[in-house]
Design a protein around this motif. Structure first.
Motif, PDB file in Angstrom:
ATOM      1  N   ASP A 326       0.814  -1.214   0.000  1.00 25.74           N
ATOM      2  CA  ASP A 326       0.000   0.000   0.000  1.00 25.74           C
ATOM      3  C   ASP A 326       0.850   1.267   0.000  1.00 25.74           C
ATOM      4  OD1 ASP A 326      -1.812  -2.029   0.373  1.00 25.74           O
ATOM      5  OD2 ASP A 326      -3.039  -0.930   1.810  1.00 25.74           O
ATOM      6  N   GLU A 327       1.828   1.307   0.912  1.00 29.30           N
ATOM      7  CA  GLU A 327       2.660   2.504   1.033  1.00 29.30           C
ATOM      8  C   GLU A 327       3.563   2.685  -0.181  1.00 29.30           C
ATOM      9  OE1 GLU A 327       4.794   2.549   4.692  1.00 29.30           O
ATOM     10  OE2 GLU A 327       2.999   2.505   5.944  1.00 29.30           O
ATOM     11  N   VAL A 328       4.050   1.580  -0.735  1.00 29.59           N
ATOM     12  CA  VAL A 328       4.918   1.659  -1.912  1.00 29.59           C
ATOM     13  C   VAL A 328       4.154   2.225  -3.105  1.00 29.59           C
ATOM     14  CG1 VAL A 328       6.246   0.313  -3.581  1.00 29.59           C
ATOM     15  CG2 VAL A 328       6.413  -0.201  -1.137  1.00 29.59           C
ATOM     16  N   ALA A 330       1.477   4.096  -3.085  1.00 28.36           N
ATOM     17  CA  ALA A 330       1.201   5.512  -2.834  1.00 28.36           C
ATOM     18  C   ALA A 330       2.445   6.358  -3.078  1.00 28.36           C
ATOM     19  CB  ALA A 330       0.694   5.705  -1.411  1.00 28.36           C
ATOM     20  N   ALA A 331       3.607   5.850  -2.673  1.00 29.94           N
ATOM     21  CA  ALA A 331       4.859   6.590  -2.880  1.00 29.94           C
ATOM     22  C   ALA A 331       5.181   6.710  -4.364  1.00 29.94           C
ATOM     23  CB  ALA A 331       6.000   5.890  -2.149  1.00 29.94           C
ATOM     24  N   LYS A 334       3.514   9.547  -6.139  1.00 25.70           N
ATOM     25  CA  LYS A 334       4.222  10.809  -5.917  1.00 25.70           C
ATOM     26  C   LYS A 334       5.529  10.866  -6.708  1.00 25.70           C
ATOM     27  CE  LYS A 334       2.317  11.330  -1.257  1.00 25.70           C
ATOM     28  NZ  LYS A 334       2.626  11.435   0.193  1.00 25.70           N
ATOM     29  N   GLU A 621      -4.249  12.622  -5.070  1.00 19.68           N
ATOM     30  CA  GLU A 621      -3.015  13.273  -4.614  1.00 19.68           C
ATOM     31  C   GLU A 621      -2.792  14.630  -5.263  1.00 19.68           C
ATOM     32  OE1 GLU A 621       0.360  13.906  -2.495  1.00 19.68           O
ATOM     33  OE2 GLU A 621      -0.920  12.139  -2.272  1.00 19.68           O
TER      34      GLU A 621
END
Length: 624
Positions: A326-328, A330-331, A334, A621
């Motif tokens: 999940d965090e990867v 989202a990163a 960006k 985002e």
């Protein structure tokens, strides 16, 4: 590698320029964690984040000046030693040993046209105060990125879109043509971005502003390589030439003042680079490979492990699990600043992260498929004439048969049977079909608007016209090099690695390999179902035959399975967010049906759902 940015405009005061460029350079710290520098002049400001890999001393710092000329430079010039020798022979002296200084001296000695002598991967902004000239320039194949927003005599630019957005207020409305292309292919082609006001400087192009006027022009075209195609007597001589060129490319790309590693998949491309590097380096290089948690997916770790052992590499492995992504993901949204549909950025991102700064430079295998015909579509196009006899009714019959194989055959047959070369190439490049286009996920009014304002096949029509004189395989190769390579694969490599301050070099796209490969006839690359013939033959004796002759597998990221399991909750919640549904006028019922069909394995909707998933994450985002 580094990160660059800047802005130009007579309306800005020096104080405002300084403030804006500091804000811009602050958005790309990850591209250059070692140092920061800015330059503010009359109507211009330049910013730089440094990743020190060559000339680690202060003489390599940027922005770098020579007389009244200042440059911010991202990339590597692989022939800088040759150019330096020529300049020194003409009486010029150097303070350090960086390729950036060679660039400045070359411009001072030979002018703007002299910059075309650079070979390598680069993007830079050069300010000539004496002529009040700003030059933005990008390498031949688009390995290094450069974005800009241009309005009258004002321009803001950066290595990433986020730097442009930080520099000035620009129109963030979605470009319809870009959206149409993204829905079909998962990326945006040519000089477009998803933002109407932001453009990518096209590969082999430069933007010049002087005397209050701007111009964008090609400084190189791939036709130059085609016009100077190598004269080889036969396939054996061609293989020998490829081996020599690859060895030379890897040797000159190993030149740096920090350790170099290799991203090793076990496939022919990365293995060929590893073999040349093992010969040229004179030291034990580190290699890195990745595996996944989906047991039925592609697992190339055993092959990578075997190649590493054979070549004496210091080998490391990483395992990627869908439940921890999940965090990867989202990163990465960006990192890209716009939706990006190629999930292969995930393992690259994690590999670069795993390096933890211990290795700043890696050799990467991208480009081999486009240079040497590694994709199935090239083998299909080898018999383009025969596909014209494809029975049109067969597609409907095959679609009615349950299972992915029949659907895939139906799609490929319908694509290959297209009489128009541009449509044939476009449809072979995506899993989307004319029968069930991705715009079908939109509400009727949105579909009509997109149909009126955009043509998802426009870029392919231009390439079809540009390369019409070539055979179907060569047409496809040249189109892939022109469109997909810079917009998808090289973008993926740059963002995923530079997010962690890692410089990725791509020896198979070195000018001396690429110019040779592009000029070789298609018969040296593909025959029947056999692909990359000349590259395989170039490596006989260096690598085991079972490695060279193994079928192509690719990175094999199991995002389709993750969307059914580990990522289903995250993806479905994101996709069905009312804000996303309303912003892009999504037909919610159709999207829900696609989610259900995919999860129940009634139909593979993985690529479609992944693209909309990334679009929704980006929208939240950047557009909220």
């Amino acid at each position: 590698m580094c990160g660059i940015c800047g802005l130009y405009g007579s309306a800005y005061s020096r104080e405002e320029l300084g403030q804006r460029v500091l804000k811009m350079v602050g958005t790309i710290v990850h591209r250059g964690p070692d140092a920061q520098g800015t330059f503010v002049g009359d109507g211009v400001a330049l910013g730089h984040r440094r990743l020190s890999v060559l000339d680690l001393s202060p003489t390599g710092a940027q922005p770098m000046r020579l007389g009244t000329t200042t440059v911010v430079y991202n990339g590597e010039s692989y022939n800088f030693r040759e150019l330096r020798g020529e300049l020194e022979a003409a009486g010029r002296t150097f303070r350090g040993h960086s390729d950036t200084e060679v660039l400045l001296q070359a411009y001072d000695a030979w002018g703007i046209e002299g910059l075309a002598r650079l070979e390598g991967i680069f993007a830079f902004g050069l300010w000539d105060a004496a002529r009040r000239r700003l030059v933005l320039m990008r390498d031949r194949l688009g390995v290094k990125p450069l974005y800009y927003a241009l309005s009258n005599d004002r321009v803001v630019f950066g290595s990433e879109i986020k730097a442009v957005l930080a520099g000035v207020a620009v129109d963030r409305s979605v470009d319809d043509q870009s959206l149409a292309e993204y829905l079909w292919y998962g990326s945006v082609f040519e000089d477009r971005t998803m933002y109407r006001a932001v453009r990518a400087l096209a590969p082999g192009h430069r933007l010049v502003i002087e005397a209050g006027r701007s111009r964008i022009e090609p400084w190189w075209r791939i036709e130059e390589w085609l016009a100077n195609a190598p004269q080889v007597a036969d396939s054996r001589e061609a293989a020998s030439a490829v081996r020599i060129a690859l060895d030379g490319a890897v040797a000159r790309q190993l030149v740096c003042d920090v350790p170099v590693g290799i991203f090793l998949s076990g496939g022919i491309d990365s293995s060929s680079i590893a073999a040349s590097a093992a010969i040229a380096s004179g030291r034990r290089l580190a290699s890195y490979a990745v595996g996944f948690d989906y047991e039925r997916g592609i697992n190339e770790l055993p092959k990578a492990r075997r190649v590493a052992a054979l070549l004496g590499l210091d080998h490391h492995e990483l395992r990627v699990e869908g439940g921890a992504l999940d965090e990867v993901i989202a990163a990465l949204v960006k990192s890209h600043d716009e939706p990006f549909g190629d999930a292969a950025n995930i393992p690259l991102y994690l590999l670069a992260q795993a390096l933890g700064g211990a290795v700043k430079v890696v050799l990467q295998g991208d480009g081999g498929d486009e240079m040497f015909a590694g994709y199935r579509r090239y083998a299909i196009l080898r018999h383009a004439g025969l596909w014209q006899m494809w029975p049109r009714h067969l597609e409907k019959l095959l679609r009615a048969i349950p299972g992915g194989t029949s659907a895939r055959v139906a799609r490929l047959g319908a694509a290959a049977a297209q009489g128009d070369a541009a449509m044939r190439m476009a449809l072979l490049l995506t899993v989307e079909t004319l029968h069930d286009p991705p715009e079908g996920m939109l509400e009727p009014a949105a579909r009509r608007r997109l149909a009126q304002n955009a043509d998802p096949f426009a870029a392919f029509r231009r390439c079809g016209s540009r390369f019409h004189a070539h055979d179907p395989v060569q047409q496809m190769l040249l189109t892939d090099i022109t469109l997909q390579l810079p917009s998808q694969f090289l973008t993926k490599v740059d963002r995923a690695t530079m997010a962690h301050g890692v410089e990725a070099r791509v020896p198979l796209l070195d000018e001396r390999v690429a110019a040779l490969a592009v000029g070789l006839p298609a018969t040296y690359k593909v025959r029947g179902a056999e692909k990359k013939i000349v590259l395989r033959e170039a490596l006989r004796g260096r690598l085991p035959d079972d490695i060279l002759d193994a079928p192509k597998t690719g990175f094999g990221v199991p995002y389709e399975e993750w969307l059914r399991g580990a990522l289903y909750g995250f993806a479905s919640a994101t996709l069905l967010d009312p804000n996303f549904i309303s912003r892009f006028h999504i037909d919610r019922a159709r999207l829900e049906k696609a989610l259900q069909e995919h999860r129940a394995r009634r139909r593979d909707r993985g690529f479609l759902l992944w693209k909309f998933f990334q679009l929704a994450l980006w929208s939240k985002e950047y557009l909220s």
